[in-house]
Design an enzyme around this catalytic site. Sequence first.
Site, PDB file in Angstrom:
ATOM      1  N   ASP A 267      23.090  -7.257  -1.953  1.00 63.32           N
ATOM      2  CA  ASP A 267      22.812  -7.898  -3.236  1.00 63.32           C
ATOM      3  C   ASP A 267      21.320  -8.161  -3.372  1.00 63.32           C
ATOM      4  OD1 ASP A 267      23.106  -9.836  -1.118  1.00 63.32           O
ATOM      5  OD2 ASP A 267      23.028 -11.417  -2.633  1.00 63.32           O
ATOM      6  N   GLU A 268      20.891  -8.318  -4.630  1.00 63.48           N
ATOM      7  CA  GLU A 268      19.529  -8.738  -4.949  1.00 63.48           C
ATOM      8  C   GLU A 268      18.478  -7.984  -4.123  1.00 63.48           C
ATOM      9  OE1 GLU A 268      19.843 -13.034  -4.546  1.00 63.48           O
ATOM     10  OE2 GLU A 268      20.524 -13.212  -6.619  1.00 63.48           O
ATOM     11  N   VAL A 269      18.537  -6.674  -4.208  1.00 64.74           N
ATOM     12  CA  VAL A 269      17.579  -5.826  -3.487  1.00 64.74           C
ATOM     13  C   VAL A 269      16.299  -5.762  -4.320  1.00 64.74           C
ATOM     14  CG1 VAL A 269      17.256  -3.629  -2.284  1.00 64.74           C
ATOM     15  CG2 VAL A 269      19.567  -4.538  -2.623  1.00 64.74           C
TER      16      VAL A 269
END
Length: 474
Positions: free
Chosen positions: A148-150
């Site tokens: 997530d949230e790369v």
Amino acid sequence: MSGPSLFSMRIVHLDLKGAPPKISYLSEIFPLFRALGANALLVEYEDMFPYEGHLKLLRAQHAYSPSEIREILYLARQNELEVIPLVQTFGHMEFVLKHDAFSHLREVALFPNTLNPHKAESLALVTAMVDQVMELHGGTRWLHIGCDEVYYLGEGEASRQWLQQEQNSKAKLCLSHMTAVAGHVLAHQPTTTPLVWDDMLRDMPEDLLQESGLPQLVEPVLWDYGADLDIHGKVVLMEKFQKCGFPRLWAASAFKGATGPHQALTPIEHHLRNHLQWLWVAQAGPAGLLQGIVLTGWQRYDHFAVLCELLPVGIPSLAICLQSLLRGGFSQEVKDRVESCLGVASLDTTDFTREGTGCFPGSDILALVTQVSLHLRSSVEALLDGNRYVTGWFSPYHRRRKVVHPVMVQHMQPDVLSLLARWGALVPELEAALQRVFYPDAVEEWLEENVRPSLQRLQDLAQDLAEATASPTA
């Protein structure tokens, strides 16, 4: 609403990247999780896992030992809680990439959050992490690989060059790394299904997702922690993922840790609404597609953020949310069951007192944290900024010069000493309660963030008043 079968798996998330509980506390709280309706745990170890070899430097000071991991798994089995480990393998890699030994694997040299997917050493690093975690979690049906949230993906120099080539895109770059990690998991553990957070996949074109092969490798976890979900939008997203070939999906709500990075007390109403709306999503979406729901309980927003609500503080919220999921909505039956399980006189109260916070494991921490959060700062501010004698006769000007009117001392000093005695007695009690559940570094951090600034202001006022009273010019 149809009832408890909407989510057959109800998974409590343990975020160990901040204030990880001692094993002794987990032994007390797991039975309560089960009694409230949980049947699985998502354990996000981060730096609490006992990595070995070249990964040993990832361990936190008080990381669990291999025997403690086995004890956690044993306690979970005893309480019929299936354990799903979570290993971040792309974004939120701060606990790895902050170390000099791995900093060259950052996507952007300045930022330690995202892994550079172009380097073979990057994949070797995360697969080594996965292998060590899986070795201690033999037979697990699922492994969550994060993703997530790369943030800043595609902004590193290698990515910039790669993206200049025709038909390359950030989406393809993301998918290639996800498929590589998931493929490694399945090659070594064919009976383990990788889970991924869904946010990086939401806006990708359907044909690209289909062509990537990812739908045959992973199951997305759709997360949304808001009190006002876009129910129709979630259903549309589920249908999109189903059309792309993902055979199963999961939901993720939040019972704490999602309403502010410095939140100390859990706003129960927000989290209850979040769960009730996920029930509507499950009812409105394709039948049987959602396998379960992860009740996330974030302890930090990321590795470098401050602590938000401690686990014991969030237990009433978790209890209400779990029971609402189990029974298909919030009702008097849910309220009665939660009050019984927690030993709470009434769930209607928001200002928990010592008598009102219940008798569940850690309820003393909830009571004391509530006192600190609702009253410590405000009582000190009221004295320093609202007391007419302090503001009128013992201002910062007077305090620097140690000058005070002797008559005014008798109007100020009793209030100052009374408040100091009150908080001076409560803080050691809170510290002792925290030490029973958490390791010393977490206790120190919480007190330094939430207690000491206000207490220090009060102590400084008392000290200045004492010195001014003793001064010959007083």
